[in-house]
Design a protein around this motif. Structure first.
Motif, mmCIF file in Angstrom:
data_model
loop_
_atom_site.group_PDB
_atom_site.id
_atom_site.type_symbol
_atom_site.label_atom_id
_atom_site.label_comp_id
_atom_site.label_asym_id
_atom_site.label_seq_id
_atom_site.Cartn_x
_atom_site.Cartn_y
_atom_site.Cartn_z
ATOM 1 N N CYS A 174 21.006 24.595 56.928
ATOM 2 C CA CYS A 174 21.530 25.771 56.235
ATOM 3 C C CYS A 174 22.437 26.548 57.189
ATOM 4 O O CYS A 174 22.199 26.574 58.399
ATOM 5 C CB CYS A 174 20.419 26.697 55.763
ATOM 6 S SG CYS A 174 19.227 25.927 54.645
ATOM 7 N N LYS A 177 19.076 31.672 49.505
ATOM 8 C CA LYS A 177 19.543 30.868 48.368
ATOM 9 C C LYS A 177 19.589 29.384 48.734
ATOM 10 O O LYS A 177 19.145 28.524 47.956
ATOM 11 C CB LYS A 177 20.923 31.335 47.925
ATOM 12 C CG LYS A 177 21.506 30.494 46.781
ATOM 13 C CD LYS A 177 22.924 30.923 46.442
ATOM 14 C CE LYS A 177 23.521 30.010 45.374
ATOM 15 N NZ LYS A 177 24.934 30.362 45.068
ATOM 16 N N GLN A 178 20.092 29.080 49.918
ATOM 17 C CA GLN A 178 20.193 27.685 50.355
ATOM 18 C C GLN A 178 18.802 27.064 50.518
ATOM 19 O O GLN A 178 18.574 25.917 50.131
ATOM 20 C CB GLN A 178 20.965 27.592 51.669
ATOM 21 C CG GLN A 178 22.410 28.043 51.544
ATOM 22 C CD GLN A 178 23.157 27.971 52.854
ATOM 23 O OE1 GLN A 178 23.038 27.016 53.614
ATOM 24 N NE2 GLN A 178 23.952 29.004 53.141
ATOM 25 N N LEU A 200 17.223 26.430 46.997
ATOM 26 C CA LEU A 200 17.772 25.235 46.346
ATOM 27 C C LEU A 200 17.141 23.960 46.912
ATOM 28 O O LEU A 200 16.838 23.021 46.176
ATOM 29 C CB LEU A 200 19.295 25.178 46.532
ATOM 30 C CG LEU A 200 20.126 26.120 45.658
ATOM 31 C CD1 LEU A 200 21.585 26.107 46.091
ATOM 32 C CD2 LEU A 200 20.016 25.737 44.184
ATOM 33 N N TYR A 228 14.604 21.057 44.968
ATOM 34 C CA TYR A 228 14.790 19.601 45.032
ATOM 35 C C TYR A 228 13.508 18.922 45.521
ATOM 36 O O TYR A 228 13.073 17.908 44.962
ATOM 37 C CB TYR A 228 15.949 19.267 45.970
ATOM 38 C CG TYR A 228 16.056 17.789 46.276
ATOM 39 C CD1 TYR A 228 16.716 16.911 45.420
ATOM 40 C CD2 TYR A 228 15.470 17.260 47.435
ATOM 41 C CE1 TYR A 228 16.792 15.558 45.696
ATOM 42 C CE2 TYR A 228 15.545 15.900 47.723
ATOM 43 C CZ TYR A 228 16.209 15.057 46.844
ATOM 44 O OH TYR A 228 16.273 13.719 47.129
ATOM 45 N N GLN A 244 23.197 22.515 51.054
ATOM 46 C CA GLN A 244 23.679 23.061 49.786
ATOM 47 C C GLN A 244 25.009 22.434 49.365
ATOM 48 O O GLN A 244 25.181 22.007 48.236
ATOM 49 C CB GLN A 244 23.843 24.574 49.879
ATOM 50 C CG GLN A 244 24.327 25.188 48.565
ATOM 51 C CD GLN A 244 24.675 26.657 48.707
ATOM 52 O OE1 GLN A 244 24.729 27.186 49.804
ATOM 53 N NE2 GLN A 244 24.917 27.333 47.597
ATOM 54 N N SER A 245 25.967 22.385 50.303
ATOM 55 C CA SER A 245 27.297 21.894 49.952
ATOM 56 C C SER A 245 28.027 21.429 51.204
ATOM 57 O O SER A 245 27.578 21.663 52.331
ATOM 58 C CB SER A 245 28.110 22.993 49.260
ATOM 59 O OG SER A 245 28.152 24.154 50.071
ATOM 60 N N ARG A 286 29.002 23.888 54.050
ATOM 61 C CA ARG A 286 27.963 24.350 54.984
ATOM 62 C C ARG A 286 27.970 23.503 56.254
ATOM 63 O O ARG A 286 27.631 23.985 57.332
ATOM 64 C CB ARG A 286 26.576 24.276 54.340
ATOM 65 C CG ARG A 286 26.339 25.147 53.109
ATOM 66 C CD ARG A 286 26.609 26.611 53.381
ATOM 67 N NE ARG A 286 28.005 26.972 53.176
ATOM 68 C CZ ARG A 286 28.587 28.053 53.682
ATOM 69 N NH1 ARG A 286 27.908 28.870 54.453
ATOM 70 N NH2 ARG A 286 29.850 28.324 53.431
ATOM 71 N N PHE A 300 23.199 16.931 48.263
ATOM 72 C CA PHE A 300 23.716 18.287 48.101
ATOM 73 C C PHE A 300 22.873 18.978 47.029
ATOM 74 O O PHE A 300 22.828 18.543 45.873
ATOM 75 C CB PHE A 300 25.188 18.257 47.695
ATOM 76 C CG PHE A 300 26.082 17.643 48.739
ATOM 77 C CD1 PHE A 300 26.203 18.213 49.990
ATOM 78 C CD2 PHE A 300 26.775 16.476 48.468
ATOM 79 C CE1 PHE A 300 27.021 17.647 50.962
ATOM 80 C CE2 PHE A 300 27.599 15.900 49.426
ATOM 81 C CZ PHE A 300 27.713 16.488 50.685
ATOM 82 N N THR A 301 22.211 20.045 47.415
ATOM 83 C CA THR A 301 21.296 20.725 46.493
ATOM 84 C C THR A 301 22.021 21.591 45.469
ATOM 85 O O THR A 301 21.434 22.006 44.479
ATOM 86 C CB THR A 301 20.296 21.591 47.274
ATOM 87 O OG1 THR A 301 21.023 22.528 48.093
ATOM 88 C CG2 THR A 301 19.417 20.723 48.163
ATOM 89 N N ASP A 302 23.300 21.894 45.714
ATOM 90 C CA ASP A 302 24.108 22.609 44.725
ATOM 91 C C ASP A 302 24.545 21.598 43.664
ATOM 92 O O ASP A 302 25.273 20.652 43.968
ATOM 93 C CB ASP A 302 25.330 23.230 45.400
ATOM 94 C CG ASP A 302 26.137 24.102 44.447
ATOM 95 O OD1 ASP A 302 26.042 23.892 43.221
ATOM 96 O OD2 ASP A 302 26.860 24.979 44.937
ATOM 97 N N GLN A 344 28.204 20.087 43.293
ATOM 98 C CA GLN A 344 28.829 19.236 44.305
ATOM 99 C C GLN A 344 28.850 17.774 43.865
ATOM 100 O O GLN A 344 27.826 17.260 43.391
ATOM 101 C CB GLN A 344 28.054 19.337 45.630
ATOM 102 C CG GLN A 344 28.263 20.634 46.369
ATOM 103 C CD GLN A 344 29.580 20.659 47.126
ATOM 104 O OE1 GLN A 344 29.922 19.753 47.861
ATOM 105 N NE2 GLN A 344 30.330 21.728 46.913
#
Length: 472
Positions: A18, A29-30, A33, A37, A87-88, A91, A115-117, A120
């Motif tokens: 992160c 937030k990161q 997420l 998952y 996350q993306s 990052r 990628f947890t977003d 992505q």
């Protein structure tokens, strides 16, 4: 009989990375997420290793300067990471080239990237495709950096000559009477400059006010003093700024600077540039201090312990070092040096290969024992053998990395030899001279009348009459 699922014993090693750029941003937030998952895939969060770069900007800091990211890289290159959660892409990196290098390592060590977003695109195992995705974080990063820079230019927290009233986007800038008068005098004098010598004299006259010539030059080049902000080829009025000069006067200053730019830059460089290396006082053995001088004159080094006779002009110091460096390069016995270094690297390589072969035999034995125990009730022994196998594999990966570095070192020796043979010292740029100097010398001492060089490869310098001193 109690049976065991061998696949479950080889639990994937999952890590989480992160990063947030500022202290104001929330890293929660990161993390959340990632936890979603993990929960969806029935993975215990306690087994996940975390690497958190908090308040670390990827726009401002290179990958090598992000501490947790470097720890993550070490973990990946040791072969202990199976899955990376992040996350993306932005990052991981904002720089395209840094991202490509990271992707190569992720592919090399077979790391699965999640990628947890959900917005992505999936991580691609094709380098060209994943590299293409890496362009977008760099573009976004540059956009963010430009916006931040524009905000700072529009609403600086402090600027010489102004009092700042208000906060954030409601600031007003009122001239500080005493400092504003000094600045105006400087600005109008620059407009009336008739020669580079005249311009340099103005910088010297106002040196106490600005502290250094670079700061004076930045003030002259800043349209903020005319109550404007430059955007591309246009000047935007800043209505909350009470200007010290008009925009027309500011543009006249720019024409003067453009006319005498080269002479002014040369004068600033001469007075502020440090030497190729920081010398040491021959008496107290302490690093010497750099002292800038007036524009157009070379700075100099003085003893930090105030030995008054130990000092040297930077221009002379650099010239003596460059001359001596050429002499040393010509006298190095390349064949002897290469022979000894290559022999050492060969012995080191042989030793590592023997270790690697031994570990491979150990790993083969462990695999046979695991196979024999599958289906038995000796679950504890089986777990121990599997962990032992993993440990051996890690050690083998480290040995492979060391062997690769030895190969790189051997190539480096050949490259150094080619540099010596071509005798390109005269063509070296300053940064290259500093590199070669650090390779050949450990330090340089300044006495009252000479430089004393401490050579790193003194055993390989040809000639008994070779002197390690230069007259200063």
């Amino acid at each position: 009989m109690d049976y065991i699922d061998v696949k479950k014993l080889y639990t994937q090693n999952i890590v989480l990375y992160c990063r947030v750029s500022t202290a104001e941003q929330d890293i929660l937030k990161q993390i959340t997420l990632a936890e979603i998952y993990l929960s969806q895939n029935d993975i215990t969060t306690d087994t996940v290793k975390r690497f958190i770069d908090d308040n670390v900007s990827a726009n401002k800091l290179a990958a090598k300067d992000r501490p947790e990211f470097q720890k993550l890289l070490t973990e990946i290159m040791s072969g202990t990471v199976d899955t990376l959660l992040v996350q993306s892409r932005d990052r991981l990196a904002r720089n395209f080239y840094e991202y490509v290098e990271l992707v190569k390592k992720l592919h090399q060590f077979k790391v699965k990237v999640v990628f947890t977003d959900p917005g992505q695109p999936l991580f691609s195992q094709v380098l060209a495709i994943e590299s293409l995705y890496g362009i977008f974080p760099q573009f976004d990063g540059r956009t963010i950096a430009r916006r931040t820079q524009q905000t700072r230019l529009r609403y600086p927290n402090a600027i010489l000559g102004f009092d700042v009233i208000g906060k954030r986007n409601e600031k007003r800038y009122i001239p500080h009477q005493e400092k504003a008068n000094e600045l105006k005098s400087f600005f109008y004098s620059v407009i009336d400059s008739q020669s580079p010598e005249n311009l340099i004299e103005l910088f010297i006259k106002h040196r106490k006010f600005f502290k250094n010539p670079e700061k004076a030059l930045k003030c002259l080049q800043n349209p903020f003093y005319s109550g404007h902000l430059q955007y591309q080829d246009e000047y935007i009025p800043l209505l909350y700024v009470e200007p010290l000069i008009s925009l027309e006067e500011y543009l006249k200053i720019q024409r003067v600077l453009a006319k005498y730019e080269q002479e002014l830059q040369n004068a600033i460089a001469s007075s502020t540039n440090n030497g190729i290396n920081t010398p040491i006082c021959h008496i107290c053995k302490k690093p010497m201090h750099f002292r800038p001088t007036e524009l157009g004159k070379s700075g100099y080094y003085v003893c930090s312990k105030k030995h008054p006779k130990i000092q040297i002009e930077v221009r002379l110091f650099n010239q003596l070092i460059t001359n001596h460096l050429t002499d040393v390069l010509e006298r190095i016995q390349v064949k002897e040096l290469k022979k000894d270094v290559c022999n050492y690297l060969f012995q080191l390589e042989k030793h590592y290969k023997q270790e690697l072969a031994f570990l491979q035999n150990q790993l083969n034995t462990t695999h046979r024992e695991v196979t024999d125990l599958i289906g038995s009730n000796k679950t504890t022994t089986l777990k121990q053998l599997i962990e032992q196998g993993k440990s051996i594999e890690k050690a083998m990966i480290k040995l492979d990395m060391l062997l690769e570095k030895i190969g790189q070192a051997q190539s480096g020796i050949d490259r150094f030899v080619s540099i010596v043979k071509q005798r390109v010292t005269d063509e070296l740029q300053n940064y290259q001279i500093e590199y070669v100097f650090a390779l050949l010398f450990s330090k340089v001492e300044v006495s009252t009348d000479a430089l004393i060089y401490h050579t790193t490869f003194s055993n390989y310098i040809e000639g008994n009459d070779f002197s390690n001193e230069d007259s200063a």
